[in-house]
Design a protein around this motif. Sequence first.
Motif, PDB file in Angstrom:
ATOM      1  N   PHE A 141     -40.689  14.874  13.237  1.00  0.00           N
ATOM      2  CA  PHE A 141     -40.799  13.888  12.171  1.00  0.00           C
ATOM      3  C   PHE A 141     -39.861  12.738  12.469  1.00  0.00           C
ATOM      4  N   MET A 142     -39.873  11.758  11.592  1.00  0.00           N
ATOM      5  CA  MET A 142     -39.002  10.591  11.712  1.00  0.00           C
ATOM      6  C   MET A 142     -37.824  10.771  10.765  1.00  0.00           C
ATOM      7  N   VAL A 143     -36.641  10.355  11.225  1.00  0.00           N
ATOM      8  CA  VAL A 143     -35.438  10.432  10.398  1.00  0.00           C
ATOM      9  C   VAL A 143     -34.758   9.069  10.361  1.00  0.00           C
ATOM     10  N   GLN A 144     -33.950   8.873   9.334  1.00  0.00           N
ATOM     11  CA  GLN A 144     -33.252   7.614   9.130  1.00  0.00           C
ATOM     12  C   GLN A 144     -31.760   7.855   8.986  1.00  0.00           C
ATOM     13  N   ILE A 145     -30.971   6.994   9.611  1.00  0.00           N
ATOM     14  CA  ILE A 145     -29.535   6.939   9.369  1.00  0.00           C
ATOM     15  C   ILE A 145     -29.364   5.857   8.304  1.00  0.00           C
ATOM     16  N   PRO A 146     -28.921   6.221   7.110  1.00  0.00           N
ATOM     17  CA  PRO A 146     -28.864   5.211   6.043  1.00  0.00           C
ATOM     18  C   PRO A 146     -27.799   4.154   6.302  1.00  0.00           C
ATOM     19  N   MET A 147     -28.069   2.973   5.808  1.00  0.00           N
ATOM     20  CA  MET A 147     -27.106   1.876   5.904  1.00  0.00           C
ATOM     21  C   MET A 147     -27.400   0.875   4.795  1.00  0.00           C
ATOM     22  N   ILE A 148     -26.409   0.125   4.448  1.00  0.00           N
ATOM     23  CA  ILE A 148     -26.569  -0.941   3.472  1.00  0.00           C
ATOM     24  C   ILE A 148     -26.964  -2.189   4.244  1.00  0.00           C
ATOM     25  N   GLU A 149     -28.119  -2.750   3.943  1.00  0.00           N
ATOM     26  CA  GLU A 149     -28.654  -3.859   4.726  1.00  0.00           C
ATOM     27  C   GLU A 149     -28.299  -5.240   4.171  1.00  0.00           C
ATOM     28  N   THR A 150     -27.354  -5.294   3.272  1.00  0.00           N
ATOM     29  CA  THR A 150     -26.983  -6.588   2.694  1.00  0.00           C
ATOM     30  C   THR A 150     -26.554  -7.582   3.761  1.00  0.00           C
ATOM     31  N   HIS A 151     -25.752  -7.129   4.716  1.00  0.00           N
ATOM     32  CA  HIS A 151     -25.229  -8.034   5.741  1.00  0.00           C
ATOM     33  C   HIS A 151     -25.597  -7.606   7.159  1.00  0.00           C
ATOM     34  N   VAL A 152     -26.281  -6.472   7.304  1.00  0.00           N
ATOM     35  CA  VAL A 152     -26.575  -5.921   8.628  1.00  0.00           C
ATOM     36  C   VAL A 152     -28.049  -5.536   8.700  1.00  0.00           C
ATOM     37  N   ARG A 153     -28.746  -5.978   9.759  1.00  0.00           N
ATOM     38  CA  ARG A 153     -30.161  -5.648   9.945  1.00  0.00           C
ATOM     39  C   ARG A 153     -30.353  -4.240  10.485  1.00  0.00           C
ATOM     40  N   SER A 154     -29.427  -3.834  11.369  1.00  0.00           N
ATOM     41  CA  SER A 154     -29.587  -2.534  12.016  1.00  0.00           C
ATOM     42  C   SER A 154     -28.250  -2.088  12.581  1.00  0.00           C
ATOM     43  N   LEU A 155     -28.175  -0.806  12.889  1.00  0.00           N
ATOM     44  CA  LEU A 155     -27.004  -0.269  13.575  1.00  0.00           C
ATOM     45  C   LEU A 155     -27.180  -0.474  15.078  1.00  0.00           C
ATOM     46  N   ASN A 156     -26.087  -0.535  15.797  1.00  0.00           N
ATOM     47  CA  ASN A 156     -26.121  -0.615  17.249  1.00  0.00           C
ATOM     48  C   ASN A 156     -26.773   0.651  17.796  1.00  0.00           C
ATOM     49  N   LEU A 157     -27.587   0.497  18.833  1.00  0.00           N
ATOM     50  CA  LEU A 157     -28.292   1.627  19.419  1.00  0.00           C
ATOM     51  C   LEU A 157     -27.335   2.724  19.884  1.00  0.00           C
ATOM     52  N   ALA A 158     -26.247   2.360  20.526  1.00  0.00           N
ATOM     53  CA  ALA A 158     -25.299   3.364  21.011  1.00  0.00           C
ATOM     54  C   ALA A 158     -24.646   4.107  19.848  1.00  0.00           C
ATOM     55  N   VAL A 159     -24.364   3.405  18.768  1.00  0.00           N
ATOM     56  CA  VAL A 159     -23.789   4.049  17.582  1.00  0.00           C
ATOM     57  C   VAL A 159     -24.809   5.021  16.986  1.00  0.00           C
ATOM     58  N   SER A 160     -26.048   4.576  16.835  1.00  0.00           N
ATOM     59  CA  SER A 160     -27.092   5.434  16.271  1.00  0.00           C
ATOM     60  C   SER A 160     -27.319   6.683  17.124  1.00  0.00           C
ATOM     61  N   ALA A 161     -27.380   6.504  18.434  1.00  0.00           N
ATOM     62  CA  ALA A 161     -27.583   7.651  19.322  1.00  0.00           C
ATOM     63  C   ALA A 161     -26.412   8.624  19.224  1.00  0.00           C
ATOM     64  N   GLY A 162     -25.196   8.111  19.104  1.00  0.00           N
ATOM     65  CA  GLY A 162     -24.030   8.979  18.945  1.00  0.00           C
ATOM     66  C   GLY A 162     -24.074   9.750  17.631  1.00  0.00           C
ATOM     67  N   ILE A 163     -24.408   9.052  16.551  1.00  0.00           N
ATOM     68  CA  ILE A 163     -24.507   9.716  15.239  1.00  0.00           C
ATOM     69  C   ILE A 163     -25.546  10.824  15.295  1.00  0.00           C
ATOM     70  N   GLY A 164     -26.736  10.501  15.793  1.00  0.00           N
ATOM     71  CA  GLY A 164     -27.816  11.488  15.846  1.00  0.00           C
ATOM     72  C   GLY A 164     -27.508  12.663  16.751  1.00  0.00           C
ATOM     73  N   THR A 165     -26.942  12.381  17.914  1.00  0.00           N
ATOM     74  CA  THR A 165     -26.628  13.449  18.872  1.00  0.00           C
ATOM     75  C   THR A 165     -25.582  14.406  18.316  1.00  0.00           C
ATOM     76  N   TYR A 166     -24.521  13.856  17.760  1.00  0.00           N
ATOM     77  CA  TYR A 166     -23.461  14.724  17.261  1.00  0.00           C
ATOM     78  C   TYR A 166     -23.870  15.494  16.010  1.00  0.00           C
ATOM     79  N   GLU A 167     -24.721  14.923  15.174  1.00  0.00           N
ATOM     80  CA  GLU A 167     -25.208  15.685  14.019  1.00  0.00           C
ATOM     81  C   GLU A 167     -26.120  16.818  14.487  1.00  0.00           C
ATOM     82  N   ALA A 168     -26.966  16.541  15.468  1.00  0.00           N
ATOM     83  CA  ALA A 168     -27.826  17.598  16.010  1.00  0.00           C
ATOM     84  C   ALA A 168     -26.976  18.724  16.598  1.00  0.00           C
ATOM     85  N   ILE A 169     -25.962  18.380  17.368  1.00  0.00           N
ATOM     86  CA  ILE A 169     -25.086  19.394  17.956  1.00  0.00           C
ATOM     87  C   ILE A 169     -24.352  20.165  16.864  1.00  0.00           C
TER      88      ILE A 169
END
Length: 180
Positions: A143-171
């Motif tokens: 399935f698809m998952v989302q890392i939540p963020m407040i988009e008031t001032h930011v369009r997206s998270l950095n790819l390396a940050v997102s990959a780190g968050i996802g990898t470490y949560e999976a581990i």
Amino acid sequence: MNTWDISSAGERKAALRQDLQLVLVHPQIPQNTGTIARTCAATSVALHLVKPLGFEIDSTRLKRAGLDYWPFVVVNVHESWEAFVEFFQAQPDPKRMLGFSKLATRHYALPDTYRPGDWLLFGAETTGLPPEAHQASVESGGFMVQIPMIETHVRSLNLAVSAGIGTYEAIRQLDQPGSR
């Protein structure tokens, strides 16, 4: 598929986690990919790059971002999305794809989100995952998952940050005592 051999591939593959893979679909920024490779070295997770890439694989910016950790990373380069899917389908079960997207509604850190055999998919910095990756995630039993963020001032998270968050949560979930 090509395996990018920087040192003894056999030694690196023997040390890999067998329960998790990280996939970058059409990454555009070499520094992000190099940083993600460093995360893969730190976690013993294989890295898959799906072409087209926004940089040459021998880019000095890519290698610099990965520092001297490249000998500890197994990098598989797939010539296209179709070639990657063919490779994925040829792998033994259990396996499924989990796509990360800001368009998803399922929170990335819900309990029991990750299972052994998961392949974490992250899209290009500018466009995210292509529609075929969204579809493949569902078709693979994932399935698809989302890392939540407040988009008031930011369009997206950095790819390396997102990959780190996802990898470490999976581990974290896979390594819990009593986990599947």
